[in-house]
Write a protein that holds these residues in place. Structure first.
Motif, short mmCIF file in Angstrom:
data_model
loop_
_atom_site.label_atom_id
_atom_site.label_comp_id
_atom_site.label_asym_id
_atom_site.label_seq_id
_atom_site.Cartn_x
_atom_site.Cartn_y
_atom_site.Cartn_z
N TYR A 118 -29.52 0.15 42.61
CA TYR A 118 -30.85 -0.35 43.26
C TYR A 118 -31.89 0.62 43.95
O TYR A 118 -33.03 0.57 43.80
CB TYR A 118 -30.44 -1.44 44.23
N LEU A 119 -31.30 1.44 44.68
CA LEU A 119 -32.02 2.53 45.06
C LEU A 119 -32.96 3.41 44.11
O LEU A 119 -34.16 3.90 44.30
CB LEU A 119 -31.22 3.59 45.88
N ALA A 120 -32.01 3.77 42.95
CA ALA A 120 -33.01 4.32 41.67
C ALA A 120 -34.07 3.48 41.52
O ALA A 120 -34.91 3.86 41.13
CB ALA A 120 -31.91 4.44 40.85
N TRP A 121 -33.97 2.24 41.21
CA TRP A 121 -35.07 1.40 40.91
C TRP A 121 -36.23 1.42 42.00
O TRP A 121 -37.37 1.42 41.43
CB TRP A 121 -34.45 -0.11 40.63
N LEU A 122 -35.89 1.42 43.33
CA LEU A 122 -37.07 1.43 44.07
C LEU A 122 -37.66 2.90 44.14
O LEU A 122 -39.03 2.80 44.35
CB LEU A 122 -36.32 1.09 45.48
N LEU A 123 -37.05 3.97 43.78
CA LEU A 123 -37.66 5.10 43.68
C LEU A 123 -38.43 5.45 42.37
O LEU A 123 -38.88 6.53 42.04
CB LEU A 123 -36.56 6.18 43.80
N ASN A 124 -37.89 4.57 41.37
CA ASN A 124 -38.43 4.53 39.93
C ASN A 124 -40.03 4.21 40.02
O ASN A 124 -40.25 2.95 39.90
CB ASN A 124 -37.85 3.93 38.96
#
Length: 291
Positions: free
Chosen positions: A275-281
């Protein structure tokens, strides 16, 4: 005084930081201190990582006390007491806001007043409750991120990728229609949170039916051998090319998050890491949410 519990792996630490950063940006001149006593006494996952990975330096509770007082607090923690309990017993009357129900008793046993708030929900009103509060939560909700998204994207800047293996993964990810899939195993299997392969297959089928284009799958996991063994059950055969991203272990796990954040599409899993990777993408065009 406002204090946020700090624990867990990189993603949990990040969401706890995001919560405190949101508060400080929306309440200029005010601070939430992160309770760093847990990592002073414990080494879990890869330990405290916010500074190592992102160069982030939050306001830490240890900075509020001289060395003698902080050692007293740590000694009381070794005896099983929580920081809010210690402060209560020494003249600072704290209360707690718990996002984890009675789960706070595991890490922060506390006999004072506890206010419950829903898990993983955006409840900004809890930031405006009276002072002398201890927050025990993980706050895994993107709305804490979105209000100050541009600021937080600068905070969460990954280091440059220098090793050859990950540079090759990055080049491939940026050169093709790349879609990431993250499969969390490990402790999720132990606690019963691992998702059945049929759910990954369902999301892959949905992705292929609804998202146009020729896509290449990049698989990220803490158990790549399991993913390879069960690739057919997981639906990987729907893709012409499948790349298993390997080698990012022993303190390099964050590189998987970094690479996921560069993919053009994502199939989301029930993992705060993903989920954090998604927010930072900032480059993703499409996503399918399995959570």
């Amino acid at each position: 005084m406002r204090i946020q519990f700090l624990n867990g792996g990189l993603a949990n630490q990040a969401f706890q930081y995001i919560f405190t950063r949101d508060y400080e940006l929306s309440h200029p001149g005010e601070v939430i201190y992160m309770d760093d006593s847990y990592f002073a006494l414990n080494t879990v996952h890869n330990g405290y990582e916010l500074e190592k990975v992102f160069g982030i330096r939050p306001h830490m509770l240890s900075e509020c006390f001289d060395a003698e007082v902080w050692e007293f607090i740590l000694e009381e923690r070794r005896r099983g007491k929580s920081v809010p309990q210690i402060l209560n017993e020494n003249g600072i009357e704290m209360y707690m806001i718990s996002e984890v129900g009675d789960g706070y008793r595991t890490f922060n046993p506390f006999d004072g007043r506890v206010v419950q708030t829903p898990t993983n929900q955006y409840c900004p009103e809890i930031q405006d409750m009276p002072d002398d509060v201890y927050y025990h939560g993980y706050w895994v909700n993107g709305k804490w991120f979105e209000r100050y998204r541009e600021v937080l994207l600068k905070d969460f800047t990954f280091p440059e990728i220098k090793d050859q293996g990950n540079r090759e993964y990055l080049h491939r990810i940026q050169s093709v229609n790349s879609v990431s899939l993250h499969i969390r195993r490990g402790d999720y299997v132990t606690v019963g949170w691992a998702m059945d392969p049929k759910w990954y297959r369902y999301c892959i089928d949905k992705f292929k039916l609804t998202i146009p284009g020729q896509w290449e799958l990049f698989v990220f996991s803490d158990d790549i051998p399991w993913c390879k063994e069960h690739g057919n059950d997981l639906g990987f055969g729907k893709f012409k090319n499948v790349t298993y991203v390997e080698g990012n272990t022993h303190g390099r796990n964050y590189m998987d998050m970094q690479l996921m954040s560069k993919c053009k599409a994502m199939i989301m899993s029930n993992s705060a890491f993903c989920y954090l990777a998604w927010l930072l993408n900032v480059d993703r065009k499409y996503y399918i949410d399995i959570r």
